[in-house]
Design an enzyme around this catalytic site. Structure first.
Site, PDB file in Angstrom:
ATOM      1  N   HIS A  33      75.626  29.340  56.159  1.00  0.00           N
ATOM      2  CA  HIS A  33      76.170  29.584  54.824  1.00  0.00           C
ATOM      3  C   HIS A  33      77.641  29.135  54.679  1.00  0.00           C
ATOM      4  O   HIS A  33      78.479  29.854  54.121  1.00  0.00           O
ATOM      5  CB  HIS A  33      76.035  31.064  54.443  1.00  0.00           C
ATOM      6  CG  HIS A  33      74.744  31.695  54.893  1.00  0.00           C
ATOM      7  ND1 HIS A  33      73.557  30.998  54.959  1.00  0.00           N
ATOM      8  CD2 HIS A  33      74.452  32.961  55.323  1.00  0.00           C
ATOM      9  CE1 HIS A  33      72.591  31.813  55.403  1.00  0.00           C
ATOM     10  NE2 HIS A  33      73.113  32.992  55.643  1.00  0.00           N
TER      11      HIS A  33
ATOM     12  N   HIS B  52      63.695  34.362  57.350  1.00  0.00           N
ATOM     13  CA  HIS B  52      63.438  35.401  58.364  1.00  0.00           C
ATOM     14  C   HIS B  52      62.042  35.970  58.190  1.00  0.00           C
ATOM     15  O   HIS B  52      61.439  35.881  57.114  1.00  0.00           O
ATOM     16  CB  HIS B  52      64.417  36.573  58.192  1.00  0.00           C
ATOM     17  CG  HIS B  52      65.852  36.192  58.102  1.00  0.00           C
ATOM     18  ND1 HIS B  52      66.608  35.816  59.190  1.00  0.00           N
ATOM     19  CD2 HIS B  52      66.706  36.146  57.039  1.00  0.00           C
ATOM     20  CE1 HIS B  52      67.857  35.559  58.804  1.00  0.00           C
ATOM     21  NE2 HIS B  52      67.935  35.744  57.496  1.00  0.00           N
TER      22      HIS B  52
ATOM     23  N   HIS C 136      66.392  28.062  56.825  1.00  0.00           N
ATOM     24  CA  HIS C 136      66.957  29.393  57.101  1.00  0.00           C
ATOM     25  C   HIS C 136      66.151  30.455  56.367  1.00  0.00           C
ATOM     26  O   HIS C 136      66.263  30.611  55.148  1.00  0.00           O
ATOM     27  CB  HIS C 136      68.428  29.480  56.688  1.00  0.00           C
ATOM     28  CG  HIS C 136      69.061  30.777  57.094  1.00  0.00           C
ATOM     29  ND1 HIS C 136      69.799  30.923  58.261  1.00  0.00           N
ATOM     30  CD2 HIS C 136      69.057  31.999  56.518  1.00  0.00           C
ATOM     31  CE1 HIS C 136      70.211  32.175  58.366  1.00  0.00           C
ATOM     32  NE2 HIS C 136      69.778  32.857  57.316  1.00  0.00           N
TER      33      HIS C 136
ATOM     34  N   TYR D 246      70.630  48.010  59.655  1.00  0.00           N
ATOM     35  CA  TYR D 246      69.910  48.254  58.395  1.00  0.00           C
ATOM     36  C   TYR D 246      68.411  48.272  58.693  1.00  0.00           C
ATOM     37  O   TYR D 246      67.956  47.721  59.706  1.00  0.00           O
ATOM     38  CB  TYR D 246      70.224  47.169  57.353  1.00  0.00           C
ATOM     39  CG  TYR D 246      69.794  45.772  57.747  1.00  0.00           C
ATOM     40  CD1 TYR D 246      68.514  45.292  57.466  1.00  0.00           C
ATOM     41  CD2 TYR D 246      70.663  44.910  58.417  1.00  0.00           C
ATOM     42  CE1 TYR D 246      68.115  44.009  57.838  1.00  0.00           C
ATOM     43  CE2 TYR D 246      70.278  43.625  58.793  1.00  0.00           C
ATOM     44  CZ  TYR D 246      69.004  43.187  58.494  1.00  0.00           C
ATOM     45  OH  TYR D 246      68.607  41.928  58.868  1.00  0.00           O
TER      46      TYR D 246
ATOM     47  N   ASP E 241      66.916  31.626  52.789  1.00  0.00           N
ATOM     48  CA  ASP E 241      67.352  32.945  53.300  1.00  0.00           C
ATOM     49  C   ASP E 241      66.382  34.064  52.917  1.00  0.00           C
ATOM     50  O   ASP E 241      66.715  35.247  52.996  1.00  0.00           O
ATOM     51  CB  ASP E 241      68.774  33.300  52.868  1.00  0.00           C
ATOM     52  CG  ASP E 241      69.323  34.468  53.689  1.00  0.00           C
ATOM     53  OD1 ASP E 241      68.951  34.602  54.857  1.00  0.00           O
ATOM     54  OD2 ASP E 241      70.103  35.272  53.134  1.00  0.00           O
TER      55      ASP E 241
ATOM     56  N   ASN F   8      70.111  42.649  52.693  1.00  0.00           N
ATOM     57  CA  ASN F   8      71.421  43.247  52.377  1.00  0.00           C
ATOM     58  C   ASN F   8      72.056  42.775  51.081  1.00  0.00           C
ATOM     59  O   ASN F   8      73.274  42.902  50.919  1.00  0.00           O
ATOM     60  CB  ASN F   8      72.419  43.003  53.532  1.00  0.00           C
ATOM     61  CG  ASN F   8      71.917  43.577  54.833  1.00  0.00           C
ATOM     62  OD1 ASN F   8      71.526  44.742  54.881  1.00  0.00           O
ATOM     63  ND2 ASN F   8      71.905  42.785  55.895  1.00  0.00           N
TER      64      ASN F   8
HETATM   65  C1  0GY Z   1      71.335  36.146  56.476  1.00  0.00           C
HETATM   66  C2  0GY Z   1      72.394  37.100  56.171  1.00  0.00           C
HETATM   67  C3  0GY Z   1      72.493  38.402  56.525  1.00  0.00           C
HETATM   68  C4  0GY Z   1      71.744  39.078  57.521  1.00  0.00           C
HETATM   69  C5  0GY Z   1      71.271  38.563  58.667  1.00  0.00           C
HETATM   70  O1  0GY Z   1      70.313  38.678  60.752  1.00  0.00           O
HETATM   71  C6  0GY Z   1      70.662  39.316  59.765  1.00  0.00           C
HETATM   72  O2  0GY Z   1      70.540  40.539  59.659  1.00  0.00           O
HETATM   73  O3  0GY Z   1      71.357  37.270  58.891  1.00  0.00           O
HETATM   74  C7  0GY Z   1      73.528  39.191  55.853  1.00  0.00           C
HETATM   75  O4  0GY Z   1      73.379  40.415  55.729  1.00  0.00           O
HETATM   76  O5  0GY Z   1      74.532  38.598  55.399  1.00  0.00           O
HETATM   77  O6  0GY Z   1      71.615  34.997  56.734  1.00  0.00           O
HETATM   78  O7  0GY Z   1      70.173  36.533  56.452  1.00  0.00           O
END
Ligand code: 0GY
Length: 314
Positions: free
Chosen positions: A188, A40, A38, A56, A264, A269
């Site tokens: 999570h 990004h 997990h 955001y 993560d 955020n």
């Molecule tokens: C995560 C959690 C968050 C955000 C996102 O896709 C996203 O914007 O997943 C979060 O803000 O809790 O898993 O990255």
């Protein structure tokens, strides 16, 4: 290890915390072929603009920076999850997958109008699932019939559905989740409130959800998001986020063949601190306490789900 993060032509959300550029080396040595399941990529915004409907604006987090972190921590592979700041524009994700030399698979966001050809192209790039997000601060509402239609469209590709929700919302979402025709991966642990008792109704409902539905998996990730006690260990040991340990450990021990772990990164955020990713890796042996459990969590399970062609059925 990396340059200071920027945001291209975009202005970051006020108070945005940038990812940490100097992660320590973990003391816990990851087993060979471990997967960060997990994480990004964000932008870079100058090349892959953030979506107009985003809630955001992050700092950029490129594929080069992600793969440098992978190597620094000792992971072999990544599962890159489309972040809501890119909406259903999966170009940054696809670009990262294509540049990974087969060492990354992806989870995309698609809308009802997606064509079969677009799904095929995503598959060829390495996408193996879609994410349905129910966290209200991150996305606008999508009707459940649309999501169910998408789930049935992606099922023949062998993809799965990743779901992200808050624990208080599980009762209301239960009927929808149990109708999903694919493997379902919960982000999570369904975000338990770790100030509530572990044997209280919310977390017990989540365990029941997994127990009664063998197609449901869970990421035991994000202690830094769930923790109230925070990163600082009282005894100076590298055992941060200790209030999350009993929750994650319970899930790992009850469902050892259906758990995944991820950093993560780049941690969107977060409000009070940005984790040291090396310290996050050192969280793993506290929740998966034997080499057997660690191998299932980090190697066997993610490879079975995302690289079945390489897996020996393990
Ligand atoms: C995560 C959690 C968050 C955000 C996102 O896709 C996203 O914007 O997943 C979060 O803000 O809790 O898993 O990255």
């Amino acid at each position: 290890m990396n340059n200071k993060p920027t945001s291209g032509p975009f202005e970051k959300t006020p108070g945005w915390l940038d990812w940490y550029t100097g992660p320590t080396k973990p003391q816990f040595k990851l087993p060979p072929n471990a997967v960060d399941a997990h994480c990004h990529v964000f932008g870079p915004g100058a090349e892959f603009p953030y979506a107009p409907e985003r809630k955001y604006t992050p700092c950029d987090a490129s594929w080069q920076q992600l793969f440098a972190l992978r190597d620094h921590l000792g992971f072999s592979k990544n599962v890159i999850v489309q972040a809501t700041c890119h909406g259903a524009d999966n170009r940054a994700l696809v670009d990262a997958l294509k540049r990974s030399n087969g060492k990354a698979k992806g989870i995309a966001t698609v809308k009802r109008g997606v064509t079969d050809q677009e799904l095929q192209d995503l598959h060829a790039a390495g996408v193996r699932g879609v994410r349905f997000n129910f966290v209200k601060r991150l996305v606008d509402f999508t009707p459940k019939d649309e999501l169910l239609e998408i789930a049935h469209r992606i099922q023949p590709l062998g993809w799965h559905v990743v779901i992200y929700f808050e624990s208080v919302d599980l009762p209301e979402l239960w009927d929808f989740f149990t109708k999903l025709p694919t493997t379902v991966v919960v982000d999570h642990m369904g975000r338990p409130d770790v100030t509530k008792p572990i044997d209280g109704p919310e977390f017990q409902l989540f365990l029941k959800f997994m127990r009664e539905h063998p197609n449901v998996w869970s990421k035991v990730s994000c202690p830094e998001r769930l923790s109230v006690s925070g990163p600082r260990a009282l005894d100076g040991e590298r055992n941060a986020y200790r209030d999350v340990v009993p929750y994650a450990r319970t899930v790992v021990e009850a469902f050892p063949d259906r758990v995944l772990w991820g950093t993560d990164w780049p941690h969107p955020n977060l409000k009070d601190h940005m984790p040291d990713d090396g310290l996050l890796v050192d969280f793993i042996p506290h929740i998966a306490t034997t080499p057997e459990l660690q191998k299932k969590l980090l190697v066997d399970n993610p490879n079975r789900l995302y690289w079945p062609e390489e897996s020996q059925g393990g």
